[in-house]
Design an enzyme around this catalytic site. Structure first.
Site, PDB file in Angstrom:
ATOM      1  CB  ILE A  30      -1.303  -0.281   1.057  1.00 52.69           C
ATOM      2  CG1 ILE A  30      -1.813   1.100   1.774  1.00 52.69           C
ATOM      3  CG2 ILE A  30      -0.618  -0.414   2.412  1.00 52.69           C
ATOM      4  CD1 ILE A  30      -3.425   0.928   1.943  1.00 52.69           C
ATOM      5  N   GLY A  87       1.482   5.517   0.591  1.00 54.79           N
ATOM      6  CA  GLY A  87       0.676   6.553   0.757  1.00 54.79           C
ATOM      7  C   GLY A  87       0.554   6.115   2.459  1.00 54.79           C
ATOM      8  CB  ALA A  88       0.345   3.318   4.820  1.00 56.71           C
ATOM      9  CE1 TYR A  98      -6.428  14.469  -4.965  1.00 61.77           C
ATOM     10  CE2 TYR A  98      -8.595  15.966  -5.236  1.00 61.77           C
ATOM     11  CZ  TYR A  98      -7.360  14.889  -4.888  1.00 61.77           C
ATOM     12  OH  TYR A  98      -8.130  13.604  -4.560  1.00 61.77           O
TER      13      TYR A  98
HETATM   14  N1  LIG Z   1      -9.547  13.333   2.548  1.00 65.58           N
HETATM   15  C1  LIG Z   1      -9.864  13.468   1.414  1.00 65.58           C
HETATM   16  O1  LIG Z   1     -11.338  14.125   1.554  1.00 65.58           O
HETATM   17  C2  LIG Z   1     -10.111  12.224   0.131  1.00 65.58           C
HETATM   18  C3  LIG Z   1     -10.854  12.798  -0.656  1.00 65.58           C
HETATM   19  C4  LIG Z   1     -10.654  11.847  -2.369  1.00 65.58           C
HETATM   20  C5  LIG Z   1      -9.374  11.472  -1.802  1.00 65.58           C
HETATM   21  N2  LIG Z   1      -8.820  11.153  -1.066  1.00 65.58           N
HETATM   22  C6  LIG Z   1      -7.313  10.879  -1.558  1.00 65.58           C
HETATM   23  O2  LIG Z   1      -7.126   9.563  -0.571  1.00 65.58           O
HETATM   24  C7  LIG Z   1      -5.838  10.058  -1.296  1.00 65.58           C
HETATM   25  C8  LIG Z   1      -5.100   9.268  -0.069  1.00 65.58           C
HETATM   26  O3  LIG Z   1      -4.818  10.744   0.880  1.00 65.58           O
HETATM   27  P1  LIG Z   1      -5.321  11.194   2.252  1.00 65.58           P
HETATM   28  O4  LIG Z   1      -6.625  11.993   2.267  1.00 65.58           O
HETATM   29  O5  LIG Z   1      -5.074  10.301   2.838  1.00 65.58           O
HETATM   30  O6  LIG Z   1      -3.817  12.174   2.498  1.00 65.58           O
HETATM   31  P2  LIG Z   1      -2.176  11.877   3.150  1.00 65.58           P
HETATM   32  O7  LIG Z   1      -2.948  12.125   4.768  1.00 65.58           O
HETATM   33  O8  LIG Z   1      -2.135  13.873   2.711  1.00 65.58           O
HETATM   34  O9  LIG Z   1      -1.933  11.137   2.747  1.00 65.58           O
HETATM   35  C9  LIG Z   1      -1.636  11.249   2.007  1.00 65.58           C
HETATM   36  C10 LIG Z   1      -0.165   9.915   1.371  1.00 65.58           C
HETATM   37  O10 LIG Z   1      -0.254   9.686   0.507  1.00 65.58           O
HETATM   38  C11 LIG Z   1       2.206  10.418   0.594  1.00 65.58           C
HETATM   39  N3  LIG Z   1       2.503  10.712  -0.357  1.00 65.58           N
HETATM   40  C12 LIG Z   1       1.973  12.174  -1.235  1.00 65.58           C
HETATM   41  N4  LIG Z   1       3.210  12.490  -2.070  1.00 65.58           N
HETATM   42  C13 LIG Z   1       4.652  11.563  -2.227  1.00 65.58           C
HETATM   43  C14 LIG Z   1       5.176  10.993  -3.062  1.00 65.58           C
HETATM   44  N5  LIG Z   1       5.045  11.891  -3.985  1.00 65.58           N
HETATM   45  N6  LIG Z   1       5.673   9.773  -3.118  1.00 65.58           N
HETATM   46  C15 LIG Z   1       5.181   8.823  -2.089  1.00 65.58           C
HETATM   47  N7  LIG Z   1       4.620   9.090  -1.099  1.00 65.58           N
HETATM   48  C16 LIG Z   1       3.280  10.394  -1.515  1.00 65.58           C
HETATM   49  C17 LIG Z   1       1.953  11.507   1.753  1.00 65.58           C
HETATM   50  O11 LIG Z   1       3.138  10.280   2.094  1.00 65.58           O
HETATM   51  P3  LIG Z   1       4.445  11.422   3.014  1.00 65.58           P
HETATM   52  O12 LIG Z   1       3.651  11.420   4.868  1.00 65.58           O
HETATM   53  O13 LIG Z   1       5.433  11.181   2.420  1.00 65.58           O
HETATM   54  O14 LIG Z   1       3.497  13.100   3.105  1.00 65.58           O
HETATM   55  C18 LIG Z   1       0.616  10.096   3.010  1.00 65.58           C
HETATM   56  O15 LIG Z   1       1.196   9.508   3.790  1.00 65.58           O
HETATM   57  C19 LIG Z   1      -5.050  10.233  -1.598  1.00 65.58           C
HETATM   58  O16 LIG Z   1      -4.845   9.667  -3.235  1.00 65.58           O
HETATM   59  C20 LIG Z   1      -6.046  11.616  -1.995  1.00 65.58           C
HETATM   60  O17 LIG Z   1      -6.546  12.095  -3.211  1.00 65.58           O
HETATM   61  C21 LIG Z   1      -8.793  11.767  -0.273  1.00 65.58           C
END
Ligand SMILES: NC(=O)c1ccc[n+]([C@@H]2O[C@H](COP(=O)([O-])OP(=O)(O)OC[C@H]3O[C@@H](n4cnc5c(N)ncnc54)[C@H](OP(=O)(O)O)[C@@H]3O)[C@@H](O)[C@H]2O)c1
Length: 284
Positions: A8, A10-11, A165
């Protein structure tokens, strides 16, 4: 899930971390991907603790914005795991300003679309050999109204962080559609989902105003655990063992936007994505 190996991305935070905790608690062997050694180590400890200390959690360090890093990650995963049951492409982000990666690709496109595309392709043979296997991608309802800008894929003419995005989240669904078509009959399924509005680290990287906006939204947002429920279900449930190419919200299949259902666009996007990844296909 005891003998299942799950990878997985982004964990280290948010939805991916909550999903990894839940999957480890179900007995799965986890392999998590993070950019930072420190954050990945902390996440790994949290996932182990959530599973009562007995879980197997391996860590891989990769910056998914770099195609060389994605290729290195895939090579390490292939060397380590003779069997891979589930790949979760979850990492994603939004960027308020346009930035280019080392490969000369616009950053949001590179992280949110090309990284899942390339990683899935590089691991596909192993997933097929491990069938039944599943590929899950975290998309978003934000894809509604978006179109793939085939004439400006690198967002040179115009760039708006949220608009960009949304295009990448549409790309996640089109990628899933085309991938499902290509793996049909192999025992590998490909699905994607919308997690809802989730209180995570998402959009906390875009300055004070955006940070404030996310804080204001927090009371109406779901917890990461709730946001991860459909991901966990897609990874584990027998209900979706034979479902492929679908988009889900709250464990229900939903029709995505008309643009996301365009199979011709899905095929075109696949071919262009292959070309965008070809330049990095040199010896590491
Ligand atoms: N939150 C919402 O409301 C929402 C709604 C719809 C969809 N999503 C989707 O859900 C997914 C997860 O997002 P989240 O909301 O859980 O956000 P989050 O808390 O910011 O987590 C994002 C994760 O992605 C990793 N990541 C970002 N850029 C990276 C890179 N260049 N290389 C490796 N890892 C990277 C981050 O790692 P680091 O620790 O290294 O930063 C973190 O583990 C995303 O695809 C987002 O588009 C979110």
């Amino acid at each position: 899930m005891n003998d299942k190996q799950i990878l997985i991305t982004g964990a280290t935070n948010g939805i991916g971390l909550a999903a990894a905790e839940a999957l480890a608690a179900l007995g799965a062997n986890l392999a998590i991907v993070g950019r930072s050694k420190t954050r990945t180590g902390i996440a790994s400890a949290r996932i182990r603790a959530a599973a009562g200390g007995g879980a197997t959690v391996a860590t891989f360090i990769a910056d998914l914005s770099s195609q060389a890093s994605v290729r290195r990650l895939a090579a390490e995963v292939l060397a380590r795991y003779p069997k891979l049951d589930v790949l979760v492409n979850n990492a994603g982000a939004m960027y308020g300003t346009r930035q280019l990666t080392k490969d000369g690709i616009e950053l949001t496109w590179a992280v949110n679309h090309l990284a899942p595309f390339l990683l899935s392709k590089l691991l596909l043979q192993r997933l097929k050999e491990s069938a039944p296997a599943r590929i899950i991608t975290t998309a978003s309802q934000a894809h509604q109204g978006a179109h793939i800008p085939f004439d400006d894929l690198n967002a040179e003419r115009s760039y708006r962080g949220f608009g960009r995005y949304c295009e990448t989240k549409l790309a996640n669904i089109l990628f899933t559609t085309e991938l499902a078509r290509r793996v049909a009959g192999t025992g590998v399924t490909a699905n994607c989902f919308h997690p809802g509005l989730v209180a995570t680290g998402f959009n906390r990287n875009n300055g004070l105003l955006m940070n404030l906006g996310m804080t204001i939204l927090r009371p109406v947002a779901r917890s990461p655990e709730k946001g991860a429920e459909t991901l966990v279900w897609l990874a584990t449930s027998p209900d979706v063992a034979n479902v492929s190419g679908a988009y889900f919200f709250d464990q229900e299949q939903r029709p995505p936007s008309p643009a996301a259902q365009d199979t011709e666009t899905a095929g075109r996007l696949w071919e262009i994505s292959e070309r965008q990844c070809a330049a990095s296909r040199r010896p590491l």
